[in-house]
Scaffold this motif. Structure first.
Motif, PDB file in Angstrom:
ATOM      1  N   VAL A  33       0.821  -1.205   0.000  1.00 44.14           N
ATOM      2  CA  VAL A  33       0.000   0.000   0.000  1.00 44.14           C
ATOM      3  C   VAL A  33       0.855   1.254   0.000  1.00 44.14           C
ATOM      4  O   VAL A  33       0.646   2.185  -0.786  1.00 44.14           O
ATOM      5  CB  VAL A  33      -0.954   0.009   1.218  1.00 44.14           C
ATOM      6  CG1 VAL A  33      -1.723   1.323   1.290  1.00 44.14           C
ATOM      7  CG2 VAL A  33      -1.926  -1.162   1.141  1.00 44.14           C
ATOM      8  N   CYS A  34       1.841   1.298   0.878  1.00 38.85           N
ATOM      9  CA  CYS A  34       2.632   2.530   1.062  1.00 38.85           C
ATOM     10  C   CYS A  34       3.826   2.622   0.128  1.00 38.85           C
ATOM     11  O   CYS A  34       4.256   3.736  -0.221  1.00 38.85           O
ATOM     12  CB  CYS A  34       3.127   2.614   2.512  1.00 38.85           C
ATOM     13  SG  CYS A  34       1.806   2.780   3.715  1.00 38.85           S
ATOM     14  N   GLU A  35       4.403   1.473  -0.247  1.00 41.01           N
ATOM     15  CA  GLU A  35       5.603   1.439  -1.066  1.00 41.01           C
ATOM     16  C   GLU A  35       6.674   2.362  -0.474  1.00 41.01           C
ATOM     17  O   GLU A  35       7.069   2.192   0.668  1.00 41.01           O
ATOM     18  CB  GLU A  35       5.266   1.785  -2.514  1.00 41.01           C
ATOM     19  CG  GLU A  35       4.353   0.736  -3.158  1.00 41.01           C
ATOM     20  CD  GLU A  35       4.057   1.013  -4.611  1.00 41.01           C
ATOM     21  OE1 GLU A  35       4.155   2.184  -5.035  1.00 41.01           O
ATOM     22  OE2 GLU A  35       3.716   0.056  -5.327  1.00 41.01           O
ATOM     23  N   LYS A  36       7.116   3.380  -1.229  1.00 41.94           N
ATOM     24  CA  LYS A  36       8.209   4.234  -0.734  1.00 41.94           C
ATOM     25  C   LYS A  36       7.723   5.639  -0.366  1.00 41.94           C
ATOM     26  O   LYS A  36       8.515   6.577  -0.283  1.00 41.94           O
ATOM     27  CB  LYS A  36       9.301   4.322  -1.793  1.00 41.94           C
ATOM     28  CG  LYS A  36       9.893   2.967  -2.165  1.00 41.94           C
ATOM     29  CD  LYS A  36      10.867   3.066  -3.325  1.00 41.94           C
ATOM     30  CE  LYS A  36      11.349   1.681  -3.739  1.00 41.94           C
ATOM     31  NZ  LYS A  36      12.269   1.738  -4.905  1.00 41.94           N
ATOM     32  N   THR A  37       6.436   5.763  -0.145  1.00 41.50           N
ATOM     33  CA  THR A  37       5.849   7.079   0.124  1.00 41.50           C
ATOM     34  C   THR A  37       6.142   7.523   1.560  1.00 41.50           C
ATOM     35  O   THR A  37       6.126   6.708   2.477  1.00 41.50           O
ATOM     36  CB  THR A  37       4.323   7.016  -0.078  1.00 41.50           C
ATOM     37  OG1 THR A  37       4.051   6.486  -1.377  1.00 41.50           O
ATOM     38  CG2 THR A  37       3.700   8.391   0.059  1.00 41.50           C
ATOM     39  N   TYR A  38       6.386   8.814   1.737  1.00 42.92           N
ATOM     40  CA  TYR A  38       6.401   9.377   3.090  1.00 42.92           C
ATOM     41  C   TYR A  38       5.231  10.342   3.197  1.00 42.92           C
ATOM     42  O   TYR A  38       4.798  10.942   2.224  1.00 42.92           O
ATOM     43  CB  TYR A  38       7.735  10.069   3.414  1.00 42.92           C
ATOM     44  CG  TYR A  38       8.177  11.140   2.446  1.00 42.92           C
ATOM     45  CD1 TYR A  38       7.773  12.466   2.593  1.00 42.92           C
ATOM     46  CD2 TYR A  38       9.022  10.825   1.381  1.00 42.92           C
ATOM     47  CE1 TYR A  38       8.177  13.442   1.701  1.00 42.92           C
ATOM     48  CE2 TYR A  38       9.429  11.794   0.477  1.00 42.92           C
ATOM     49  CZ  TYR A  38       9.008  13.104   0.650  1.00 42.92           C
ATOM     50  OH  TYR A  38       9.395  14.076  -0.236  1.00 42.92           O
ATOM     51  N   PHE A  39       4.714  10.476   4.407  1.00 39.26           N
ATOM     52  CA  PHE A  39       3.443  11.146   4.612  1.00 39.26           C
ATOM     53  C   PHE A  39       3.620  12.399   5.471  1.00 39.26           C
ATOM     54  O   PHE A  39       4.084  12.306   6.607  1.00 39.26           O
ATOM     55  CB  PHE A  39       2.440  10.201   5.287  1.00 39.26           C
ATOM     56  CG  PHE A  39       2.198   8.942   4.500  1.00 39.26           C
ATOM     57  CD1 PHE A  39       1.210   8.897   3.537  1.00 39.26           C
ATOM     58  CD2 PHE A  39       2.973   7.811   4.711  1.00 39.26           C
ATOM     59  CE1 PHE A  39       0.984   7.740   2.801  1.00 39.26           C
ATOM     60  CE2 PHE A  39       2.765   6.662   3.984  1.00 39.26           C
ATOM     61  CZ  PHE A  39       1.765   6.630   3.024  1.00 39.26           C
ATOM     62  N   LYS A  40       3.231  13.523   4.904  1.00 35.47           N
ATOM     63  CA  LYS A  40       3.219  14.779   5.642  1.00 35.47           C
ATOM     64  C   LYS A  40       1.810  15.058   6.135  1.00 35.47           C
ATOM     65  O   LYS A  40       0.829  14.669   5.499  1.00 35.47           O
ATOM     66  CB  LYS A  40       3.690  15.928   4.743  1.00 35.47           C
ATOM     67  CG  LYS A  40       5.159  15.860   4.359  1.00 35.47           C
ATOM     68  CD  LYS A  40       5.552  17.093   3.538  1.00 35.47           C
ATOM     69  CE  LYS A  40       7.036  17.063   3.197  1.00 35.47           C
ATOM     70  NZ  LYS A  40       7.444  18.273   2.427  1.00 35.47           N
ATOM     71  N   ILE A  41       1.737  15.764   7.274  1.00 35.05           N
ATOM     72  CA  ILE A  41       0.432  16.171   7.774  1.00 35.05           C
ATOM     73  C   ILE A  41       0.380  17.689   7.810  1.00 35.05           C
ATOM     74  O   ILE A  41       1.405  18.367   7.982  1.00 35.05           O
ATOM     75  CB  ILE A  41       0.130  15.576   9.164  1.00 35.05           C
ATOM     76  CG1 ILE A  41       1.249  15.897  10.161  1.00 35.05           C
ATOM     77  CG2 ILE A  41      -0.101  14.091   9.076  1.00 35.05           C
ATOM     78  CD1 ILE A  41       0.916  15.438  11.556  1.00 35.05           C
ATOM     79  N   TYR A  42      -0.835  18.212   7.683  1.00 37.95           N
ATOM     80  CA  TYR A  42      -1.030  19.653   7.555  1.00 37.95           C
ATOM     81  C   TYR A  42      -2.117  20.132   8.514  1.00 37.95           C
ATOM     82  O   TYR A  42      -3.109  19.441   8.747  1.00 37.95           O
ATOM     83  CB  TYR A  42      -1.428  20.003   6.113  1.00 37.95           C
ATOM     84  CG  TYR A  42      -0.352  19.692   5.102  1.00 37.95           C
ATOM     85  CD1 TYR A  42       0.571  20.658   4.708  1.00 37.95           C
ATOM     86  CD2 TYR A  42      -0.242  18.412   4.558  1.00 37.95           C
ATOM     87  CE1 TYR A  42       1.562  20.365   3.788  1.00 37.95           C
ATOM     88  CE2 TYR A  42       0.749  18.116   3.643  1.00 37.95           C
ATOM     89  CZ  TYR A  42       1.644  19.099   3.260  1.00 37.95           C
ATOM     90  OH  TYR A  42       2.639  18.800   2.351  1.00 37.95           O
ATOM     91  N   ASN A  43      -1.884  21.309   9.063  1.00 36.61           N
ATOM     92  CA  ASN A  43      -2.899  22.018   9.875  1.00 36.61           C
ATOM     93  C   ASN A  43      -3.448  21.171  11.009  1.00 36.61           C
ATOM     94  O   ASN A  43      -4.642  21.186  11.303  1.00 36.61           O
ATOM     95  CB  ASN A  43      -4.064  22.489   8.983  1.00 36.61           C
ATOM     96  CG  ASN A  43      -3.597  23.369   7.837  1.00 36.61           C
ATOM     97  OD1 ASN A  43      -2.753  24.250   8.031  1.00 36.61           O
ATOM     98  ND2 ASN A  43      -4.133  23.121   6.655  1.00 36.61           N
ATOM     99  N   LEU A  44      -2.559  20.413  11.652  1.00 39.29           N
ATOM    100  CA  LEU A  44      -2.962  19.617  12.806  1.00 39.29           C
ATOM    101  C   LEU A  44      -2.630  20.418  14.065  1.00 39.29           C
ATOM    102  O   LEU A  44      -1.454  20.652  14.376  1.00 39.29           O
ATOM    103  CB  LEU A  44      -2.225  18.278  12.806  1.00 39.29           C
ATOM    104  CG  LEU A  44      -2.699  17.239  13.828  1.00 39.29           C
ATOM    105  CD1 LEU A  44      -4.138  16.832  13.550  1.00 39.29           C
ATOM    106  CD2 LEU A  44      -1.789  16.018  13.836  1.00 39.29           C
ATOM    107  N   ILE A  45      -3.674  20.831  14.781  1.00 37.23           N
ATOM    108  CA  ILE A  45      -3.489  21.762  15.898  1.00 37.23           C
ATOM    109  C   ILE A  45      -4.255  21.264  17.112  1.00 37.23           C
ATOM    110  O   ILE A  45      -5.412  20.845  17.023  1.00 37.23           O
ATOM    111  CB  ILE A  45      -3.981  23.182  15.531  1.00 37.23           C
ATOM    112  CG1 ILE A  45      -3.254  23.687  14.274  1.00 37.23           C
ATOM    113  CG2 ILE A  45      -3.799  24.141  16.693  1.00 37.23           C
ATOM    114  CD1 ILE A  45      -3.831  24.979  13.733  1.00 37.23           C
ATOM    115  N   LYS A  46      -3.581  21.325  18.299  1.00 41.14           N
ATOM    116  CA  LYS A  46      -4.241  21.096  19.583  1.00 41.14           C
ATOM    117  C   LYS A  46      -3.519  21.951  20.621  1.00 41.14           C
ATOM    118  O   LYS A  46      -2.385  21.657  21.022  1.00 41.14           O
ATOM    119  CB  LYS A  46      -4.182  19.629  19.989  1.00 41.14           C
ATOM    120  CG  LYS A  46      -5.037  19.318  21.224  1.00 41.14           C
ATOM    121  CD  LYS A  46      -4.771  17.940  21.785  1.00 41.14           C
ATOM    122  CE  LYS A  46      -3.422  17.903  22.493  1.00 41.14           C
ATOM    123  NZ  LYS A  46      -3.209  16.644  23.255  1.00 41.14           N
ATOM    124  N   GLY A  47      -4.158  23.028  21.009  1.00 38.46           N
ATOM    125  CA  GLY A  47      -3.528  23.948  21.949  1.00 38.46           C
ATOM    126  C   GLY A  47      -2.281  24.548  21.354  1.00 38.46           C
ATOM    127  O   GLY A  47      -2.301  25.149  20.263  1.00 38.46           O
TER     128      GLY A  47
END
Length: 1293
Positions: free
Chosen positions: A242-256
């Motif tokens: 499923v993932c192969e060689k992909t890396y995953f970035k996350i955006y606009n994740l906010i808690k306090g």
């Protein structure tokens, strides 16, 4: 980290120095712990000076502390906190199985999860993270949940490790189960929304496949009643595929104050942290992910599971029946069930208990009546009791009568739940209720109540037993004491964890190894099916599939109806049936298809075994075991066989023999969309085994696949479905048994995974067939009609068939209705595989009378003596009906030869009868299939380089046998298939290839008729080909004569009409591409026939114009006119005799000027090369304008989209996509570079596919070698046999 309790509240403190096990503490650890629980320094020093270590602390009592002079406060604190710590660390639970949702697994409040928060271990064992979640206000729960799930998931995915995050589990003490309320909160929907918001758009679907939906695990109180709370768990599985060689970035994740934007998270120890920026450079990150992905792939391969080879299913049967193998004749006459807390999801798979009618059920679930096992028996008569009701206060007989024992099941609630009795937890149960439970145990084990050694105690462990004080453990000991051992006790659970806890507790408390009396490797689905199958009545009313470890599962009617493309072979196939053995055997030996009943009858007492062909053992013991060791999810092997030689019988014999080891099925027919077949095969594979690590493979038999490539396509589809379902294993999951008819041994593939079955029997086989013939002659009086058997027994003897057919057809008269119908069946069997007529249609055609009870005579009776050569079969289509056909194609061929040679009935006679008589009936069962079969006979041609491949074998044979009658056949076909474009096209083709000049008008009318009847490119193209053929013919006819103005007018009119028709066909092709591109199974094909037709017409026109008087005097004139240097009016102004030509040329000048791109002019306006009729010479006459390669080179480092756009612009500007501009090998290479770049666009847009189609087809055309041959008109014609396959498919006309 480790736990201890403080003074005034049960709130644990944490010390990183203390070992978890108190026995491992030294005196310093003890002193540290005592000070932490608020004991005075003086008291701590006393114990330290006495050298009290962990082992001593466990033995301390109040009296010991008093003797040492410890204060009262210190004594209370030390004893209380020590006992609390011991209790806490002995009450441990295994976490819910990873990536499962239907396990009957629950947690208990204040127990400890037996895992710790960690980072990646081996990438497969999940890391864990705990979130208390109980202190979070309801309005903030969703926000926190979204934040923590995305943060944890992204870290696991970038670390390529499996993981589980738990909400409602405290991390201090570590893994303490609390549970949370989930009312009115949609965690599933919010999780999906969070994934879509915080991951990059192109990775959202990947993230959804990695992040499982939330799982809600119920939390129970200590007394096994519900708390109304749940632990929310989310599993993360970033598999390599499923993932192969992909890396995953996350955006606009906010808690306090915690914010992540364009961030890459990883698991770092027991937490999720940002990857250092210095490591986020693309090259470093790409190399890191490549290495990590490879590690993940390696670990997945290490953890792949083999097909489980166990015999616990047989063990269960043996232990439950006392060795008889049947509950109808079981050694045990009575059963007593002892069970604990059940789960609602299990009830469906516990129905095997109902027909067992247990004498008593000792139930420790206080909520059993509301939602537990007792509810399963609500339709059965049960008597509810408390344990105290079994106390013998009167005589034994009077007590038994009071309990109504043996009349109805006595349901004993051993932990409250009725009569307002409260339940007890495991610590208090022994004191509060333990004594009373001894009453039913003692009573049920009395010899004067139950038959001695004829009853079985079944401990049904529906929930984990983790505490040595659990009532189930104590009850087991009671029964063991009363029965003087465990030989009459059977313990059943459905997983290794529950089994291990149970076995170890029994071993630890009583020193007894209970493993030989346990069933633990079967799921309750498999247990349910296996036990139900032990009743003979159930084997008649239910259908069972094999399960793991030699078990069975019930195949529901709903599931079997859903798998409508598969004919499923069950382990109890034919059990309880009432079929006529003689009828099935006669049908088979006469040449009918073998049925499961033939194998079933051969296994019954007094019957001879079914003949095993020579290849049978090789397939069973050689091919299939080897295939199971292959790494692919789906593999196949082939049984190639001559018609009538038993290939289908051999394949079905293999399935019948292996029906207990594999899930076997037969594909009913080959649908257009093989994706549906793949989906149903995988559903059969995972039925009642979706969440199991190992499954029994599916063995699927397929027939009538015309090409091996179709089998390979099905194989790929099945592997795609396995991938979608995340099915992976070290061994094969699906085996395709491809049974394929061939005409000779040469057509069969020669490899290790193929067998060939001819009509020559081996010596061993010959003996078996000879013995079988003797047996049949003793049993039957009509063996002379057993043509199918005799054909094999005589080694496929043509003399036998010929002699038998001559004898049977001796009185044949084509004027008789039954003779005509028989001849039609013969013709269908020879020229169309699987063709048949429905039985009801035969009855109607033969006008069979209907009796008073509304039953007609048998169709076989209507055929009289010819019925010996016919058999019944089932139509291989999505509409199921019973039909009739000739025994096999070999018999049919002999019948057809006999009809022609002896009785003077030609193929044309039979075909005309079929078209004009039988297809003339308005309505009859199976008409649609018959129409399709006849259509195929008329249209479908063999793949051949010979000219006869232009028509179907039937039409070609009619041409040979009765020349000229084929036209009448085709005309009759157009009446039957009204407005059928393909039939009309066939007639036009016939006129085009076989008729003379006067038929071109007729041909053109037919072509126009069907061109407007269907919006299909290949049909529009036929009009162009008709016009082109007429141009060829008429020009060739007048080739030696000077071209006259009226002839020139005719040529140019025909050419221009052909050009227009070609372009209309091209436009239709583009429309089709746009539609087909939207289909899920769209495969791009190069449709270049219309381009080639326009090309050829243009070349012919150039040749014609060059030979007209205005241009014959100077070979530069045509080039000058086309280049615009001189006008046509100027050319003819000085030569009045040429005015008539000038008028014609001027009339068509707009078309002539369109020919400019087709010529290559030198500096003197001369055509450098003369035109040629062959396609290769045509392509050499053209010049390919070079693409500005510097633009491509300059942009070599641009992103793909820019490259594609630039290249397509260059193609458009330079007309690279024009067939007539291709010339040299160097320009061919440049065009291929365009194709490679544009090919990516082809995969995404239909317009891109159209552009590449145009270019690619010309690249192929350029390499065609000239090899002309002569057609009916004496004109040189293109030899398409040298062309590549993709072009041959579209221009084989």
């Amino acid at each position: 980290m480790f736990i201890f309790f403080q003074n005034n509240e049960d709130e644990p403190s944490v010390s990183s120095e203390l070992p978890e096990d108190i026995e491992d503490w030294n005196k310093d650890h003890v002193r540290e712990w005592i000070l932490r629980i608020k004991v005075d320094q003086r008291d701590a020093d006393i114990l330290y000076n006495e050298g009290i270590n962990g082992a001593g602390l466990l033995l301390l009592e109040i009296s010991d502390l008093t003797e040492l002079g410890i204060s009262l406060n210190a004594k209370k604190l030390i004893i209380h906190n020590r006992d609390q710590r011991l209790k806490l660390f002995t009450c441990r639970l295994k976490p819910y199985p990873f990536k499962r949702f239907n396990a009957a697994h629950r947690y208990q409040e204040n127990f400890i999860l037996d895992v710790i928060e960690t980072g990646p271990y081996d990438l497969i064992q999940p890391c864990h993270e705990f979130k208390k979640f109980t202190d979070t206000p309801k309005e903030k729960k969703i926000t926190k949940y979204r934040f923590e799930v995305i943060k944890f998931a992204a870290a696991c995915m970038n670390s390529r490790t499996n993981g589980t995050i738990h909400f409602g589990v405290k991390d201090k003490p570590h893994g303490l189960i609390l549970g949370v309320s989930v009312q009115d909160l949609d965690f599933t929907r919010e999780q999906t929304s969070a994934i879509e918001k915080h991951f990059q758009e192109q990775f959202v679907e990947i993230a959804k496949r990695c992040i499982m939906p939330p799982r809600f695990v119920e939390v129970l109180k200590a007394d096994m009643t519900s708390t109304g709370k749940f632990v929310i768990e989310v599993d993360i599985e970033p598999s390599f595929i499923v993932c192969e060689k992909t890396y995953f970035k996350i955006y606009n994740l906010i808690k306090g104050n915690e914010r992540y934007n364009d961030a890459i998270l990883e698991r770092n120890g027991s937490s999720s942290k940002l990857r250092p920026k210095k490591k986020n450079k693309k090259e470093i990150l790409r190399a890191h992910m490549e290495k990590l992905s490879q590690l993940r792939k390696n670990e997945e391969e290490k953890h792949l599971t083999d097909v489980r080879m166990s015999s616990q299913g047989l063990k269960l049967c043996n232990m439950l029946t006392g060795g008889t193998g049947s509950l109808d004749t079981s050694h045990f006459t009575c059963y007593v069930v002892v069970t604990n807390k059940s789960h609602p999801s299990l009830l469906e798979n516990l129905k095997f208990l109902i027909p067992m009618k247990p004498v008593a059920v000792l139930d420790f679930d206080p909520e059993s009546a509301a939602n537990g096992l007792n509810r399963l028996f609500e339709d059965s008569k049960t008597n509810n009791h408390l344990p105290a009701d079994y106390e013998i206060t009167q005589t034994v007989q009077e007590t038994a009568d009071k309990l109504k024992l043996t009349r109805n099941t006595s349901w004993v609630f051993c932990n409250g739940g009725i009569n307002e009795e409260d339940p007890s937890d495991s610590q208090k149960w022994s004191i509060e209720k333990g004594a009373s439970v001894r009453h039913p145990v003692y009573f049920l084990c009395r010899k004067d109540v139950m038959p001695n050694k004829k009853f079985l105690i079944v401990f049904l462990l529906l929930n984990q037993v983790t505490d040595g004080n659990d009532p189930m453990v104590e009850t087991f000991h009671m029964f063991r004491q009363e029965l003087h051992g465990e030989n009459q006790i059977l313990c059943i659970c459905d997983n290794e964890t529950t089994y291990t806890y149970w076995k170890d507790l029994i071993k630890g408390r009583y020193g007894v190894d209970i493993s030989r009396r346990c069933i633990s490797e079967l799921s309750f689905t498999e247990i349910n099916g296996t036990v139900l199958s032990l009743w003979s009545e159930n084997r008649k009313s239910h259908r069972f599939l094999p399960g793991g470890s030699r078990s069975t599962v019930v195949l529901s009617n709903e599931t079997e109806d859903t798998l409508d493309l598969l004919s499923i072979l069950c382990v109890n196939q034919c059990d309880g049936g009432n079929e006529d053995k003689q009828q099935h055997e006669e049908s088979f030996y006469r040449g009918g298809k073998v049925s499961w009943w033939n194998f079933y009858f051969s296994e019954q007492a007094g019957s001879a075994p079914f003949i095993k062909r020579d290849k049978f053992e090789y397939i069973i013991d050689g091919i299939i075991p080897d295939l199971l060791n292959m790494k692919r999810s789906c593999v196949f092997f082939n049984i190639f066989h001559l018609p009538g030689c038993g290939g289908t019988t051999l394949a079905m014999h293999v399935l019948w023999t292996l029906k207990n080891k594999y899930r076997c099925a037969v594909l009913k027919y080959k649908p257009h969309d093989l994706t549906t077949v793949a989906q149903q095969v995988v559903e059969l594979l995972t039925y009642k085994a979706k969440e199991q690590q190992t499954r029994l493979p599916v063995l699927l038999m397929i027939e009538d696949f015309e090409k091996i490539s179709y089998v390979e396509t099905l194989q790929e589809k099945i592997e795609e479905e396995c991938q979608k379902e995340n099915i992976s294993s070290k061994s094969t999951q699906v085996i395709l048994l491809n049974c394929m008819k061939v005409e000779s041994h040469e057509q069969a593939e020669d490899n290790d995974n193929s067998v060939y079955l001819g009509n020559d029997l081996y010596e061993k086989e010959q003996k078996l067939f000879d013995e079988k013939l003797k047996e049949l002659k003793r049993t039957y009086t009509n063996t002379d009609t057993f043509h199918g058997f005799m054909y094999l027994q005589t080694n496929g003897s043509s003399e036998y068939l010929k002699r038998d057919v001559e004898k049977t057809l001796n009185g044949f008269n084509f004027q008789d209705e039954h003779a005509q119908l028989f001849a039609v069946l013969v013709l269908l069997s020879v020229y169309c595989r699987n063709a048949l007529l429905s039985v009801s249609a035969c009855e109607e055609f033969l006008h069979l009378p209907i009796t008073e009870d509304c039953r007609s005579c048998k169709a076989e009776d209507g055929f009289n003596e010819f019925s010996a050569l016919l058999t019944r079969c089932t139509a291989a289509s999505n509409f199921v009906f019973e039909g009739m056909r000739v025994i096999n194609s070999c018999v049919a061929q002999h019948c057809l030869d006999e009809l022609v040679a002896t009785h003077g009935v030609t193929k044309a006679d039979i075909m005309n009868t079929l078209l004009t008589t039988f297809l003339g009936y308005d309505l009859f069962l199976g008409k649609q299939k018959l129409m399709q079969d006849v259509h195929s006979m008329l249209v479908k041609s063999r793949h051949s380089t010979k000219s006869e491949s232009t028509f179907s074998p039937l039409i070609h044979d009619i041409m040979k046998e009765t020349p000229g009658r084929e036209e009448n056949i085709l005309l009759n076909a157009t009446k039957v298939y009204k407005k059928d474009a393909v039939i009309l096209q066939l007639l036009a083709r016939y006129y085009y290839l076989k008729k003379r000049e006067e038929d071109f008008n007729v041909e053109y009318e037919w072509a126009l008729a069907f061109a407007h009847s269907k919006d299909k490119s290949y049909i529009c193209d036929k009009v162009a080909r008709v016009l082109r053929g007429e141009l060829w013919y008429k020009y060739q006819r007048d080739r030696d004569d000077p071209i006259k103005p009226d002839s020139l007018e005719m040529y140019l009119t025909l050419a221009e009409s052909a050009r227009n028709a070609c372009r209309e066909s091209q436009q239709t092709t583009q429309k089709e591409d746009k539609i087909q591109f939207q289909r899920p199974n769209y495969y791009d094909t190069y449709k270049s026939a219309e381009l080639l037709c326009e090309h050829e017409v243009a070349v012919k026109v150039i040749e014609i114009v060059q030979k007209t008087p205005p241009f014959t005097s100077d070979d530069r004139l045509l080039g000058q006119v086309l280049s615009g240097k001189i006008k046509m009016e100027d050319l003819t102004s000085k030569q009045p005799k040429l005015k008539e030509y000038s008028d014609v040329l001027s009339k068509h000048m707009h078309y002539i000027l369109d020919l400019e791109p087709f010529v290559h002019l030198d500096r003197k306006d001369k055509l450098k090369e003369p035109s040629h009729d062959t396609l290769n010479k045509c392509s050499q006459q053209r010049i390919f304008d070079e693409i500005n390669r510097s633009e491509l080179v300059k942009n070599i480092h641009l992103i793909d989209k820019i490259k594609e756009k630039k290249t397509l612009q260059d193609v458009e500007r330079t007309k690279t996509d024009s067939l007539y501009r291709m010339r040299s090998q160097s320009t061919l290479k440049r065009s291929n570079s365009c194709i490679n770049l544009c090919q990516r666009k082809t995969s995404r847009t239909p317009s891109g596919a159209s552009e590449i189609t145009s270019i690619h087809s010309k690249c192929e055309v350029h390499q065609v070698a000239p090899e002309p041959y002569t057609n009916n008109f004496g004109v040189q014609k293109i030899n398409y046999t040298k062309m590549s396959g993709s072009l041959l498919e579209v221009i084989n006309f």
